[in-house]
Write a protein that holds these residues in place. Structure first.
Motif, mmCIF file in Angstrom:
data_model
loop_
_atom_site.group_PDB
_atom_site.id
_atom_site.type_symbol
_atom_site.label_atom_id
_atom_site.label_comp_id
_atom_site.label_asym_id
_atom_site.label_seq_id
_atom_site.Cartn_x
_atom_site.Cartn_y
_atom_site.Cartn_z
ATOM 1 N N VAL A 96 -11.519 -0.759 0.154
ATOM 2 C CA VAL A 96 -10.151 -1.192 -0.154
ATOM 3 C C VAL A 96 -9.927 -1.185 -1.664
ATOM 4 O O VAL A 96 -8.907 -0.677 -2.164
ATOM 5 C CB VAL A 96 -9.887 -2.588 0.440
ATOM 6 N N THR A 97 -10.884 -1.708 -2.403
ATOM 7 C CA THR A 97 -10.770 -1.728 -3.866
ATOM 8 C C THR A 97 -10.737 -0.320 -4.439
ATOM 9 O O THR A 97 -9.969 -0.017 -5.358
ATOM 10 C CB THR A 97 -11.937 -2.514 -4.474
ATOM 11 N N SER A 98 -11.583 0.581 -3.868
ATOM 12 C CA SER A 98 -11.640 1.952 -4.381
ATOM 13 C C SER A 98 -10.328 2.702 -4.192
ATOM 14 O O SER A 98 -10.046 3.661 -4.928
ATOM 15 C CB SER A 98 -12.781 2.723 -3.699
ATOM 16 N N ARG A 99 -9.513 2.273 -3.225
ATOM 17 C CA ARG A 99 -8.222 2.915 -3.003
ATOM 18 C C ARG A 99 -7.119 2.340 -3.899
ATOM 19 O O ARG A 99 -5.965 2.752 -3.822
ATOM 20 C CB ARG A 99 -7.813 2.757 -1.531
ATOM 21 N N SER B 292 1.759 -3.337 8.258
ATOM 22 C CA SER B 292 3.011 -3.702 7.606
ATOM 23 C C SER B 292 2.945 -3.154 6.187
ATOM 24 O O SER B 292 1.963 -2.491 5.820
ATOM 25 C CB SER B 292 3.215 -5.221 7.601
ATOM 26 N N ALA B 293 3.952 -3.442 5.391
ATOM 27 C CA ALA B 293 3.964 -2.919 4.021
ATOM 28 C C ALA B 293 2.805 -3.446 3.193
ATOM 29 O O ALA B 293 2.365 -2.791 2.240
ATOM 30 C CB ALA B 293 5.288 -3.269 3.349
ATOM 31 N N THR B 294 2.268 -4.610 3.574
ATOM 32 C CA THR B 294 1.195 -5.222 2.788
ATOM 33 C C THR B 294 -0.043 -5.542 3.613
ATOM 34 O O THR B 294 -0.950 -6.219 3.114
ATOM 35 C CB THR B 294 1.689 -6.521 2.130
ATOM 36 N N ARG B 295 -0.095 -5.078 4.863
ATOM 37 C CA ARG B 295 -1.249 -5.414 5.711
ATOM 38 C C ARG B 295 -1.868 -4.152 6.299
ATOM 39 O O ARG B 295 -1.170 -3.249 6.766
ATOM 40 C CB ARG B 295 -0.845 -6.371 6.829
ATOM 41 N N LEU B 296 -3.207 -4.110 6.272
ATOM 42 C CA LEU B 296 -3.971 -2.982 6.794
ATOM 43 C C LEU B 296 -5.079 -3.477 7.711
ATOM 44 O O LEU B 296 -5.640 -4.562 7.490
ATOM 45 C CB LEU B 296 -4.634 -2.193 5.652
ATOM 46 N N LEU B 297 -5.403 -2.691 8.710
ATOM 47 C CA LEU B 297 -6.659 -2.843 9.446
ATOM 48 C C LEU B 297 -7.568 -1.725 8.971
ATOM 49 O O LEU B 297 -7.237 -0.536 9.120
ATOM 50 C CB LEU B 297 -6.449 -2.743 10.950
ATOM 51 N N VAL B 298 -8.705 -2.079 8.368
ATOM 52 C CA VAL B 298 -9.627 -1.095 7.800
ATOM 53 C C VAL B 298 -10.974 -1.242 8.503
ATOM 54 O O VAL B 298 -11.560 -2.330 8.500
ATOM 55 C CB VAL B 298 -9.802 -1.292 6.281
ATOM 56 N N PHE C 75 -17.149 7.248 8.575
ATOM 57 C CA PHE C 75 -15.780 7.395 8.096
ATOM 58 C C PHE C 75 -15.082 6.045 8.093
ATOM 59 O O PHE C 75 -15.522 5.091 8.744
ATOM 60 C CB PHE C 75 -14.994 8.391 8.966
ATOM 61 N N PHE C 76 -13.990 5.968 7.338
ATOM 62 C CA PHE C 76 -13.120 4.795 7.358
ATOM 63 C C PHE C 76 -11.866 5.114 8.158
ATOM 64 O O PHE C 76 -11.315 6.221 8.077
ATOM 65 C CB PHE C 76 -12.747 4.363 5.935
ATOM 66 N N TYR C 77 -11.445 4.123 8.930
ATOM 67 C CA TYR C 77 -10.275 4.213 9.792
ATOM 68 C C TYR C 77 -9.289 3.169 9.288
ATOM 69 O O TYR C 77 -9.642 1.986 9.150
ATOM 70 C CB TYR C 77 -10.717 3.928 11.223
ATOM 71 N N VAL C 78 -8.058 3.582 8.988
ATOM 72 C CA VAL C 78 -7.101 2.690 8.347
ATOM 73 C C VAL C 78 -5.780 2.704 9.105
ATOM 74 O O VAL C 78 -5.156 3.765 9.269
ATOM 75 C CB VAL C 78 -6.852 3.097 6.883
ATOM 76 N N HIS D 278 0.852 -1.193 0.000
ATOM 77 C CA HIS D 278 0.000 0.000 0.000
ATOM 78 C C HIS D 278 0.888 1.243 0.000
ATOM 79 O O HIS D 278 2.128 1.148 0.014
ATOM 80 C CB HIS D 278 -0.940 -0.013 1.200
ATOM 81 N N ASP D 279 0.265 2.418 0.025
ATOM 82 C CA ASP D 279 1.009 3.668 -0.085
ATOM 83 C C ASP D 279 0.944 4.510 1.186
ATOM 84 O O ASP D 279 1.210 5.709 1.156
ATOM 85 C CB ASP D 279 0.480 4.491 -1.260
#
Length: 383
Positions: free
Chosen positions: A226-229, A196-202, A189-192, A169-170
Motif C-alpha cells: 500500500v505504501t509503495s503505491r 470506495s474513494a478512500t477504501r481498498l481491499l488489498v 500477486f496482489f489483488y486490489v 486512491h487512483d
C-alpha cells in the motif's frame, strides 16, 4: 411427512446461494438451514465476472452484490492489460442479511444458528442437542475437514486487509493480479478491490505447495505494498485469511450426485484452477432450485456432475503442470501468457466452461511463456 423440503447443513456460500435460489424459484419450499456459528458466511469476500453466471440466476443473485465494476486490470513485468466486462463482489455480511431474511420471512422454514450437527443422513440431520430434522433433500455444505483434503494439491493462500486511506486512491476498477513483485518463492500477486474513494481491499496472494501461512509477515507485506503505491493507511478495518486447495488429483464427485447431496468443497463443486467456488456454487444452486425436491436425484444431476467432472479433470491437469513442471520462479510467466489469450478463453476459464478450442489455446504455444507442450519437450517434466 418430512418437516422440510430441504435441509441445508452449513451456512457458507453454497448453501446461502441455494437458500436464496429456492426462495426465488420455489417460494413455498420449507427450508431449514443449520450453521454452527452465530453468523452465515464467515468472513469472506467473493467476486465473480458477469460471464461466470447464467442469465437465469442473475435475478436472485443480484441482492447479494455489494460492489460492481465495469472491468479489471492485470499487471505483469513488461505487460499490462485492461479487460472490460462486469465484475462484482459479495461480502459475508451481505450474504448473512439476504439469506436470513429469505428464511425468516417464511413461516414453515427455520434458521438454526449456533447449532452443532451430530450426523447427516440421506433424509435426516441430527443436532448435538439430540433433535432430529427430517427432509426430502439434505445438502451437506460444511466444507472439507483437514483430514479429508487430498494432499496431491497446491494452494492459493492469502491475507487480505480492508484499509481506509488518508486520501483518495487512483483506481477506478480492480486489479486482479499485480505480479510486479518478488517471484522467487512461487507465483505471487496482489489483488486490489476499490470499495470506495478512500477504501481498498488489498490481498497478498501466493500459489504454493504448502498450506502454511505466516500471517504476521504477509500482513506487513500488504501494508508495505500500500505504501509503495503512494497510498497512506489511516486504519485497517478488517482482515481475512484464506487457504484454498488447488488439487491436481482427486476422485472428485463420487458423492456429488447422490443423497445426501455433498455440495461446495465437500462434493468437489468448486474450481480447482482458481480455488474459488462462486461460479460453480451459483450453477449448482440454480440447478437445485429449478426442480421439485423429489426429482433432484435423477439423470439430470448425474449428467451435470459428469460435465463438471470433465472440466475439473482438465483443471487438475493444469494444476499439475503449474506445480510439478515449472520452477517456482518461472510460474508467473504462465499467467502472463494466459492474459494474452482472447477474452472469450479467459472468461471460459474463470467460469469453468472451457471448450476444446480453449483447452488447445491454453496448452499450445511458444515456450517458455506459459503452459505449453513445447516447454515440456524442451525442459522435461519435474516429477
Amino acid at each position: 411427512m418430512p418437516e422440510f423440503d430441504y435441509i441445508l447443513v452449513g451456512g457458507g456460500l453454497q448453501n446461502g446461494l441455494i437458500a436464496a435460489a429456492l426462495r426465488a424459484r420455489q417460494p413455498s419450499a420449507r427450508v431449514a438451514l443449520v450453521e454452527r456459528d452465530g453468523n452465515l458466511g464467515g468472513n469472506h469476500t467473493w467476486c465473480f465476472h458477469d460471464t461466470d453466471v447464467d442469465e437465469g440466476c442473475l435475478d436472485w443473485l443480484e441482492p447479494f452484490v455489494s460492489h460492481r465494476w465495469s472491468g479489471y486490470r492485470v499487471e505483469f513485468p513488461g505487460f499490462s492489460r485492461t479487460i472490460d466486462g462486469g465484475y462484482s463482489a459479495i461480502t459475508s455480511r451481505g450474504l448473512h442479511t439476504v439469506v436470513s431474511l429469505a428464511i425468516r420471512d417464511h413461516q414453515s422454514s427455520r434458521l438454526l444458528l449456533n447449532e452443532e450437527v451430530r450426523s447427516v443422513g440421506r433424509d435426516q440431520v441430527t443436532l448435538s442437542s439430540g433433535e432430529s430434522l427430517h427432509g426430502t433433500v439434505v445438502v451437506d455444505g460444511r466444507g472439507l475437514l483437514a483430514d479429508e483434503v487430498d494432499h496431491a494439491a497446491g494452494y492459493q493462500k492469502f491475507i487480505g486487509l480492508e484499509i481506509e486511506l488518508e486520501g483518495a486512491h487512483d483506481l477506478d476498477r480492480p486489479i486482479l493480479m499485480d505480479a510486479r513483485v518478488d517471484q522467487s518463492a512461487g507465483y505471487r500477486f496482489f489483488y486490489v478491490l476499490p470499495l470506495s474513494a478512500t477504501r481498498l481491499l488489498v490481498e497478498d496472494t501466493y500459489f504454493h505447495q504448502s498450506p502454511s501461512l505466516d500471517v504476521d509477515r504477509v500482513r506487513d507485506e500488504v501494508l508495505d505494498y500500500v505504501t509503495s503505491r503512494g497510498w497512506r493507511t489511516r486504519d485497517v478495518v478488517r482482515e481475512e485469511v484464506g487457504v484454498l486447495p488447488m488439487p491436481w488429483s482427486r476422485a472428485g464427485l463420487s458423492r456429488g450426485a447422490a443423497a445426501p447431496l455433498a455440495a461446495g468443497y465437500r462434493g468437489g463443486w468448486f474450481h480447482p484452477g482458481t480455488g474459488y467456488s462462486l461460479p460453480v456454487a451459483v450453477r449448482l444452486a440454480g440447478f437445485v432450485a429449478a426442480r421439485p425436491p423429489s426429482e433432484l436425484f435423477g439423470p439430470e444431476l448425474q449428467r451435470m456432475a459428469r460435465r463438471h467432472m470433465s472440466q475439473v479433470t482438465y483443471a487438475h491437469l493444469l494444476n499439475r503442470f503449474l506445480f510439478r513442471w515449472f520452477p517456482p520462479k518461472d510460474r508467473w510467466a504462465i499467467f502472463e501468457r494466459f492474459y494474452r489469450l482472447p477474452e472469450a478463453t479467459i472468461g471460459h476459464f474463470y467460469a469453468l466452461r472451457l471448450t476444446w478450442l480453449d483447452r488447445l489455446r491454453l496448452l499450445l504455444g511458444r515456450p517458455p511463456g506459459g503452459l505449453s507442450l513445447g516447454y515440456r519437450l524442451r525442459h522435461g517434466a519435474r516429477e
